[in-house]
Design an enzyme around this catalytic site. Structure first.
Site, PDB file in Angstrom:
ATOM      1  CE1 TYR A 173      -3.086  -3.272   1.019  1.00 49.08           C
ATOM      2  CE2 TYR A 173      -4.219  -1.320  -0.238  1.00 49.08           C
ATOM      3  CZ  TYR A 173      -4.268  -2.486   0.039  1.00 49.08           C
ATOM      4  OH  TYR A 173      -5.289  -3.475  -0.180  1.00 49.08           O
ATOM      5  N   GLY A 215     -15.844   2.122 -16.120  1.00 51.18           N
ATOM      6  CA  GLY A 215     -14.774   1.431 -16.187  1.00 51.18           C
ATOM      7  C   GLY A 215     -14.763   0.653 -14.819  1.00 51.18           C
ATOM      8  CG  LEU A 247     -11.008  -0.624 -23.119  1.00 49.53           C
ATOM      9  CD1 LEU A 247     -10.903   0.498 -23.690  1.00 49.53           C
ATOM     10  CD2 LEU A 247      -9.601  -1.186 -22.298  1.00 49.53           C
ATOM     11  CG  ASN A 260     -11.484   3.985  -8.942  1.00 48.95           C
ATOM     12  OD1 ASN A 260     -11.458   2.632  -9.089  1.00 48.95           O
ATOM     13  ND2 ASN A 260     -11.768   4.683  -9.827  1.00 48.95           N
ATOM     14  CG  HIS A 274     -14.161  -0.698  -2.534  1.00 49.52           C
ATOM     15  ND1 HIS A 274     -14.047  -1.594  -3.689  1.00 49.52           N
ATOM     16  CD2 HIS A 274     -15.282  -1.511  -2.123  1.00 49.52           C
ATOM     17  CE1 HIS A 274     -14.984  -2.126  -4.237  1.00 49.52           C
ATOM     18  NE2 HIS A 274     -15.961  -2.263  -3.181  1.00 49.52           N
ATOM     19  CB  CYS A 321      -6.412   3.153  15.015  1.00 49.90           C
ATOM     20  SG  CYS A 321      -6.095   2.139  16.457  1.00 49.90           S
TER      21      CYS A 321
HETATM   22  N1  APR Z   1     -11.323   3.256 -19.950  1.00 49.64           N
HETATM   23  C1  APR Z   1     -12.550   2.404 -19.774  1.00 49.64           C
HETATM   24  N2  APR Z   1     -12.758   1.147 -18.929  1.00 49.64           N
HETATM   25  C2  APR Z   1     -11.272   0.734 -18.937  1.00 49.64           C
HETATM   26  C3  APR Z   1     -10.124   1.248 -19.205  1.00 49.64           C
HETATM   27  C4  APR Z   1     -10.113   2.615 -19.909  1.00 49.64           C
HETATM   28  N3  APR Z   1      -9.007   3.052 -20.289  1.00 49.64           N
HETATM   29  N4  APR Z   1      -9.123   0.459 -18.933  1.00 49.64           N
HETATM   30  C5  APR Z   1      -9.786  -0.856 -18.402  1.00 49.64           C
HETATM   31  N5  APR Z   1     -11.218  -0.425 -18.619  1.00 49.64           N
HETATM   32  C6  APR Z   1     -12.114  -1.420 -17.840  1.00 49.64           C
HETATM   33  C7  APR Z   1     -11.805  -2.884 -17.969  1.00 49.64           C
HETATM   34  O1  APR Z   1     -12.214  -3.197 -19.108  1.00 49.64           O
HETATM   35  C8  APR Z   1     -12.725  -3.524 -17.004  1.00 49.64           C
HETATM   36  O2  APR Z   1     -13.969  -3.815 -17.200  1.00 49.64           O
HETATM   37  O3  APR Z   1     -12.189  -1.370 -16.535  1.00 49.64           O
HETATM   38  C9  APR Z   1     -12.448  -2.581 -15.704  1.00 49.64           C
HETATM   39  C10 APR Z   1     -11.535  -2.644 -14.650  1.00 49.64           C
HETATM   40  O4  APR Z   1     -11.959  -3.925 -14.030  1.00 49.64           O
HETATM   41  P1  APR Z   1     -11.303  -4.298 -12.614  1.00 49.64           P
HETATM   42  O5  APR Z   1      -9.701  -4.224 -12.983  1.00 49.64           O
HETATM   43  O6  APR Z   1     -11.962  -5.431 -12.269  1.00 49.64           O
HETATM   44  O7  APR Z   1     -11.427  -3.254 -11.308  1.00 49.64           O
HETATM   45  P2  APR Z   1     -12.732  -2.763 -10.807  1.00 49.64           P
HETATM   46  O8  APR Z   1     -14.002  -3.150 -11.473  1.00 49.64           O
HETATM   47  O9  APR Z   1     -12.686  -1.290 -10.229  1.00 49.64           O
HETATM   48  O10 APR Z   1     -12.497  -3.852  -9.401  1.00 49.64           O
HETATM   49  C11 APR Z   1     -13.450  -3.603  -8.559  1.00 49.64           C
HETATM   50  O11 APR Z   1     -12.141  -5.041  -7.028  1.00 49.64           O
HETATM   51  O12 APR Z   1      -9.989  -5.879  -6.411  1.00 49.64           O
HETATM   52  C12 APR Z   1     -11.239  -5.047  -5.999  1.00 49.64           C
HETATM   53  O13 APR Z   1     -11.203  -3.364  -4.595  1.00 49.64           O
HETATM   54  C13 APR Z   1     -11.039  -3.795  -5.770  1.00 49.64           C
HETATM   55  O14 APR Z   1     -12.291  -1.705  -6.305  1.00 49.64           O
HETATM   56  C14 APR Z   1     -11.847  -2.964  -6.912  1.00 49.64           C
HETATM   57  C15 APR Z   1     -12.929  -3.847  -7.243  1.00 49.64           C
END
Ligand code: APR
Length: 229
Positions: A53, A172, A199, A89, A106, A114
């Site tokens: 972290y 995203g 995406l 995020n 999150h 703490c």
């Molecule tokens: N623009 C738009 N979307 C995008 C881009 C981009 N440039 N790059 C990637 N993506 C999309 C991917 O296609 C995917 O669907 O963003 C998404 C990312 O998915 P994850 O990596 O699973 O992230 P997230 O959905 O935020 O994860 C949720 O999981 O690990 C835990 O706590 C963590 O908050 C996180 C949660």
């Protein structure tokens, strides 16, 4: 006037240089989330988790908002109705772009927690397990980040926003982690229209009335410009 509820995930910060979790090369393809994002992993090796972290916090500090964050701040400012911005995020790029009242379900990289008394304070550059809590002095410092198996923050407020949403927009996120992945269904049940800006199609793409695919820094400003007319 129309109430808009927005959920963002790692994809909105990808073009700001912060990695996502499940894309090719994503964080969970290089590290095991069981070691780094669970209370059990932290109990097993707090030094390892805090080093991870510390590294993530350093990258967040170096990152800057991209046009997608800026467009959402403009929407919140100029939209005549209400805009609730929920993010999975733990970066502060929405705030850096000018968004206010961001719901960090999150948690956030920028505060320390703490584990003994629940006190929160601004996260130090380098967080170490023996750091004494400024309030109770016990060595129980941890990131103020919600790990797997823990309850996300602000769920009451999120439930209220979803039940009065006219439009729910998911940006995203892969739609794989609950409860966030369930928000589209809750919004639909409350009568909201649902839109996915991502995406590529997410795991729960079938829950969206409309979808636009492409990089967030392009499709989010385009959507906001069209909405604000
Ligand atoms: N623009 C738009 N979307 C995008 C881009 C981009 N440039 N790059 C990637 N993506 C999309 C991917 O296609 C995917 O669907 O963003 C998404 C990312 O998915 P994850 O990596 O699973 O992230 P997230 O959905 O935020 O994860 C949720 O999981 O690990 C835990 O706590 C963590 O908050 C996180 C949660």
């Amino acid at each position: 006037m129309r109430q808009i509820v927005i959920l963002t995930g790692a994809g909105i910060s990808a073009e700001s240089g912060l990695g996502t979790f499940r894309d090719v090369g994503g964080l969970w393809s290089r590290y095991d989330w069981r070691d780094l994002a669970t209370p059990e992993g932290f109990a097993r090796d707090p030094g390892f988790v805090l080093a991870f972290y510390n590294w993530r916090r350093e990258r967040v500090r170096a990152a800057r908002p991209n046009p997608a964050h800026e467009a959402l701040a403009r929407l919140q400012r100029d939209w005549p109705g209400g805009v609730t911005l929920i993010t999975q995020n733990v970066d502060d790029l929405h705030e850096q772009a000018g968004s206010t009242g961001v719901v960090h379900m999150h948690g956030t990289h920028l505060t320390a927690l703490c584990a003994a008394c629940g006190h929160r304070w601004p996260a130090p550059e380098v967080m170490a397990a023996p750091d004494p809590c400024p309030a109770c002095a016990r060595p129980a410092t941890r990131p103020d980040v919600v790990w797997f198996g823990e309850t996300p923050y602000h769920m009451e407020r999120i439930g209220a926003a979803l039940s009065s949403a006219d439009l729910f927009v998911s940006i995203g996120t892969s739609g794989t982690v609950y409860p966030a992945a369930g928000f589209a269904a809750l919004a639909r049940k409350a009568g909201a229209r649902t839109l996915e800006l991502n995406l590529e199609p997410s795991e729960n793409a079938d829950l969206f009335d409309e979808a636009r695919h492409g990089p967030a820094s392009t499709i989010v400003p385009g959507w906001v410009a069209a909405l604000l007319g």
